[in-house]
Scaffold this motif. Structure first.
Motif, PDB file in Angstrom:
ATOM      1  N   GLU A 278       0.828  -1.216   0.000  1.00 51.99           N
ATOM      2  CA  GLU A 278       0.000   0.000   0.000  1.00 51.99           C
ATOM      3  C   GLU A 278       0.857   1.258   0.000  1.00 51.99           C
ATOM      4  OE1 GLU A 278      -2.319  -0.792   3.436  1.00 51.99           O
ATOM      5  OE2 GLU A 278      -3.758  -2.088   2.384  1.00 51.99           O
ATOM      6  N   ALA A 279       2.030   1.185   0.621  1.00 55.53           N
ATOM      7  CA  ALA A 279       2.924   2.338   0.624  1.00 55.53           C
ATOM      8  C   ALA A 279       3.602   2.530  -0.730  1.00 55.53           C
ATOM      9  CB  ALA A 279       3.978   2.169   1.714  1.00 55.53           C
ATOM     10  N   LEU A 280       3.923   1.433  -1.400  1.00 56.97           N
ATOM     11  CA  LEU A 280       4.648   1.512  -2.669  1.00 56.97           C
ATOM     12  C   LEU A 280       3.789   2.031  -3.811  1.00 56.97           C
ATOM     13  CD1 LEU A 280       6.724  -1.814  -2.701  1.00 56.97           C
ATOM     14  CD2 LEU A 280       7.650   0.498  -2.909  1.00 56.97           C
ATOM     15  N   PHE A 281       2.499   1.642  -3.835  1.00 57.20           N
ATOM     16  CA  PHE A 281       1.660   1.930  -4.993  1.00 57.20           C
ATOM     17  C   PHE A 281       0.521   2.883  -4.625  1.00 57.20           C
ATOM     18  CE2 PHE A 281       3.925  -1.970  -5.748  1.00 57.20           C
ATOM     19  CZ  PHE A 281       4.462  -1.722  -7.012  1.00 57.20           C
ATOM     20  N   SER A 282      -0.147   3.406  -5.639  1.00 60.35           N
ATOM     21  CA  SER A 282      -1.154   4.442  -5.393  1.00 60.35           C
ATOM     22  C   SER A 282      -2.394   3.892  -4.703  1.00 60.35           C
ATOM     23  CB  SER A 282      -1.536   5.122  -6.717  1.00 60.35           C
ATOM     24  OG  SER A 282      -0.473   5.941  -7.167  1.00 60.35           O
ATOM     25  N   SER A 283      -2.746   2.664  -4.982  1.00 59.50           N
ATOM     26  CA  SER A 283      -3.845   2.003  -4.275  1.00 59.50           C
ATOM     27  C   SER A 283      -3.679   0.500  -4.475  1.00 59.50           C
ATOM     28  CB  SER A 283      -5.218   2.452  -4.798  1.00 59.50           C
ATOM     29  OG  SER A 283      -5.456   1.946  -6.105  1.00 59.50           O
TER      30      SER A 283
ATOM     31  N   GLU B  25       8.237   6.631   4.000  1.00 56.16           N
ATOM     32  CA  GLU B  25       8.565   7.954   4.524  1.00 56.16           C
ATOM     33  C   GLU B  25       9.796   7.921   5.428  1.00 56.16           C
ATOM     34  OE1 GLU B  25       4.942   9.342   6.294  1.00 56.16           O
ATOM     35  OE2 GLU B  25       4.032   9.800   4.355  1.00 56.16           O
ATOM     36  N   LEU B  26      10.796   7.170   4.992  1.00 61.42           N
ATOM     37  CA  LEU B  26      12.090   7.131   5.661  1.00 61.42           C
ATOM     38  C   LEU B  26      13.130   7.787   4.752  1.00 61.42           C
ATOM     39  CD1 LEU B  26      11.939   3.447   6.961  1.00 61.42           C
ATOM     40  CD2 LEU B  26      11.684   5.528   8.332  1.00 61.42           C
TER      41      LEU B  26
ATOM     42  N   MET C 192       5.913  -2.801   9.491  1.00 62.79           N
ATOM     43  CA  MET C 192       6.891  -2.827   8.409  1.00 62.79           C
ATOM     44  C   MET C 192       7.763  -1.574   8.439  1.00 62.79           C
ATOM     45  SD  MET C 192       6.654  -5.698   6.981  1.00 62.79           S
ATOM     46  CE  MET C 192       7.787  -5.374   5.640  1.00 62.79           C
ATOM     47  N   ARG C 193       7.166  -0.438   8.756  1.00 65.48           N
ATOM     48  CA  ARG C 193       7.953   0.797   8.818  1.00 65.48           C
ATOM     49  C   ARG C 193       9.004   0.712   9.919  1.00 65.48           C
ATOM     50  NH1 ARG C 193       8.107   6.159  10.766  1.00 65.48           N
ATOM     51  NH2 ARG C 193       8.664   7.642   9.118  1.00 65.48           N
ATOM     52  N   GLU C 194       8.631   0.141  11.065  1.00 67.61           N
ATOM     53  CA  GLU C 194       9.587  -0.016  12.164  1.00 67.61           C
ATOM     54  C   GLU C 194      10.721  -0.963  11.774  1.00 67.61           C
ATOM     55  OE1 GLU C 194       6.612   0.637  16.010  1.00 67.61           O
ATOM     56  OE2 GLU C 194       6.796  -1.338  15.081  1.00 67.61           O
ATOM     57  N   GLN C 195      10.395  -1.998  11.023  1.00 66.89           N
ATOM     58  CA  GLN C 195      11.421  -2.934  10.567  1.00 66.89           C
ATOM     59  C   GLN C 195      12.407  -2.245   9.621  1.00 66.89           C
ATOM     60  OE1 GLN C 195       9.803  -6.776   9.174  1.00 66.89           O
ATOM     61  NE2 GLN C 195       7.956  -6.334  10.341  1.00 66.89           N
ATOM     62  N   PHE C 196      11.876  -1.510   8.647  1.00 64.90           N
ATOM     63  CA  PHE C 196      12.739  -0.811   7.694  1.00 64.90           C
ATOM     64  C   PHE C 196      13.599   0.243   8.402  1.00 64.90           C
ATOM     65  CE2 PHE C 196       9.942  -2.586   4.433  1.00 64.90           C
ATOM     66  CZ  PHE C 196      10.843  -2.850   3.412  1.00 64.90           C
ATOM     67  N   ARG C 197      13.027   0.919   9.382  1.00 70.61           N
ATOM     68  CA  ARG C 197      13.803   1.918  10.117  1.00 70.61           C
ATOM     69  C   ARG C 197      14.949   1.251  10.885  1.00 70.61           C
ATOM     70  NH1 ARG C 197      13.779   7.008  11.774  1.00 70.61           N
ATOM     71  NH2 ARG C 197      11.738   7.516  10.901  1.00 70.61           N
ATOM     72  N   ALA C 198      14.675   0.107  11.509  1.00 72.38           N
ATOM     73  CA  ALA C 198      15.721  -0.599  12.259  1.00 72.38           C
ATOM     74  C   ALA C 198      16.871  -0.998  11.342  1.00 72.38           C
ATOM     75  CB  ALA C 198      15.127  -1.829  12.944  1.00 72.38           C
TER      76      ALA C 198
END
Length: 559
Positions: free
Chosen positions: A327-332, A401-402, A474-480
């Motif tokens: 959902e973050a990668l694509f428009s919908s 948004e990282l 997933m955002r927390e994983q990518f940030r780590a």
């Protein structure tokens, strides 16, 4: 001065711009098979010319040229005037095509822009890519265009073509005026909660396409009756071969496509904006999902999309945590079975299976690619080097948004995060019992040893991060991953996150005797990361052996 307005549209998706000038040529859009008509209207007290240019999918299916390009060709200044255009089109909305129902619903929404990526390299301007080169594997090796229906010259009907990669032996395909009838696709609905579908079989979730599941509008030249298949077996064998995939759903989808006579092409709903169709297999596994993300990303770039497309899952899998990144990668993101009636696409792209990407093929095929920076490749191109996985990793971070650069977070050179990625039990999919096979028998012991060792380091501030990814977003994983100077972990799908690591991240993989597989040494190589491995005799790691290897890595950082 006359105020002239140009509205450029793909079907009815409109972008408006105001030009100041004395006159407008009677047909500035005559080239490239674009049709225009002109109307004389009155806005305020000044006559204005409205030129509505309807961009045909047959011309290639790509986004229209930028308005700034049109302005520069006419040597006219450009500034937006949305309110006047809205007034005009509220009174002059073009009628739907005569072959469609009188009031089909039309789905449009704002597309997400592509982010600025430090490692981005152009996708469509690379001449003579050698077969078997790194760019052919990871970038745009889809160099052979094959038209199946339409070629851009006709004014009516649909179009369909494939871009074939001899290196990957697969195709990215796209088309226009294509209809999907989900009632003819046999699979579960998809998108349900996991607990509501426990015990459902994989066979129920994967699509089986009846003839006519997908249809494409003909141009009027097709014969009535008879075989209306869009492509024959020879086309499929050449450009969408089975390869090593037993159930090749993209091939089956194309095989189901039928040509519909121009006057019989009926649609209940239109999706005007570019849409990528994806079928997932091992959708709850991070490694396989990353190959699917990469395939959809490459497909969007190869077909020249100017913005991030919509995405539709042509499968019946239930919802999974990895959907957050889709959902973050694509428009919908939607599921094919979300559509209760037929839906037509002005521009649809079929992404190859994740099994057909270089990330997966590299497990069984030998090719030598070393990751490097895009800057170094621009200065000195080399066929055995690539920056495509770095570009993709930046795309993943940007979508969540990282930061995309390597310079954040701003830390002292003596402060380092050591991320220990752990495997833990969790319920992954309807056929899963919730227990993961241990690949490091004494994982808690290793974590405790690392924490004690780090606390006693006097030269640097070492922070051991307990990477319990199953309980992180997933955002927390990518940030780590992004914040880690060193990533440590037993062989497991969580290490696939290395695709989004910074270029100076150092990897230490602990490999049990049962899982000597090259997944993460290869990802590290393709990313240009420094990689270390500890190969165990079984699944037990002596803490002092791990700390000895880790100590050498830390000393290389000046600690």
């Amino acid at each position: 001065m006359n105020a002239c307005f140009i509205a450029c549209a793909r079907s009815f998706q409109l972008q408006a711009f105001h030009f100041s000038g004395e006159s407008m040529p009677s047909s500035i859009f005559s080239a490239k098979s674009k049709r225009c008509h002109r109307k004389h209207v009155h806005i305020s007290d000044s006559p204005s010319h409205i030129i509505l240019c309807r961009w045909h999918q047959i011309t290639g299916g790509h986004e229209p040229a930028a308005a700034g390009t049109l302005a520069s060709e006419l040597a006219l200044p450009l500034r937006p005037q949305p309110s006047i255009l809205a007034l005009y089109f509220s009174l002059h909305l073009p009628a739907a095509p005569s072959s469609a129902p009188s009031t089909p619903s039309r789905f449009t929404s704002s597309l997400k822009p592509w982010p600025s990526l430090p490692s981005f390299s152009p996708w469509n301007s690379i001449p003579d890519i050698p077969q078997g080169s790194c760019e052919a594997y990871f970038g745009n090796g889809f160099s052979r265009q094959v038209d199946a229906v339409g070629s851009g010259g006709a004014d009516v009907g649909g179009w369909f073509r494939c871009f074939y990669s001899a290196t990957l032996r697969s195709s990215i395909c796209e088309g226009g005026r294509v209809r999907m009838d989900s009632s003819k696709i046999r699979m579960s609905d998809g998108g349900e909660s996991l607990d509501s579908v426990m015990g459902r079989t994989e066979e129920d979730e994967l699509p089986k396409f009846e003839n006519g599941s997908f249809e494409i509008e003909g141009d009027g030249s097709e014969a009535s009756g008879g075989d209306r298949r869009m492509v024959n077996e020879e086309f499929l064998n050449h450009y969408v071969p089975h390869g090593g995939v037993h159930l090749h759903t993209m091939r089956s989808l194309i095989e189901s496509m039928r040509i519909v006579r121009h006057g019989e092409f009926q649609c209940s709903q239109w999706i005007e904006e570019p849409t990528v169709l994806v079928t997932r297999f091992e959708y709850a596994n991070l490694f396989h999902t990353v190959t699917d993300w990469y395939s959809a990303y490459v497909s969007s770039r190869v077909t020249g999309l100017s913005s991030r497309p919509h995405l539709i899952f042509v499968d019946g899998h239930c919802k999974a945590p990895l959907e957050e990144t889709w959902e973050a990668l694509f428009s919908s993101v939607r599921y094919a079975k979300n559509f209760s009636a037929s839906v037509c696409f002005s521009h649809v792209i079929l992404a190859p299976l994740g099994y057909e990407t270089a990330m997966f093929k590299g497990l069984s095929e030998h090719f030598s690619c070393q990751g490097t920076s895009a800057k170094s490749l621009r200065e000195s191109p080399k066929h055995q080097k690539t920056s495509r996985l770095s570009e993709f990793g930046e795309m993943l971070r940007a979508a969540l948004e990282l930061p995309t650069d390597d310079d954040s977070p701003k830390k002292s050179s003596t402060t380092h995060n050591i991320l220990f990625i752990r495997r833990e039990d969790y319920l992954a999919h309807p056929r899963h019992h919730g227990k993961l096979e241990s690949r490091l028998a004494n994982e808690p012991e290793i974590l405790a040893a690392m924490q004690n060792w780090a606390a006693n380091n006097t030269k640097c501030s070492l922070n051991v991060v307990n990477g319990l990814f199953a309980h992180m977003s997933m955002r927390e994983q990518f940030r780590a991953i992004y914040e880690a100077s060193i990533v440590v972990g037993a062989h497991g799908a969580g290490l696939t996150h290395l695709v989004s690591a910074r270029s100076k991240t150092i990897v230490l993989e602990i490999i049990s005797s049962q899982f000597r597989r090259p997944h993460f040494s290869l990802i590290s190589q393709w990313k240009g990361l420094e990689y270390h491995a500890i190969n165990l005799a079984g699944s037990y790691a002596r803490p002092e052996m791990v700390l000895d290897e880790l100590g050498g890595i830390v000393r290389s950082l000046g600690c």
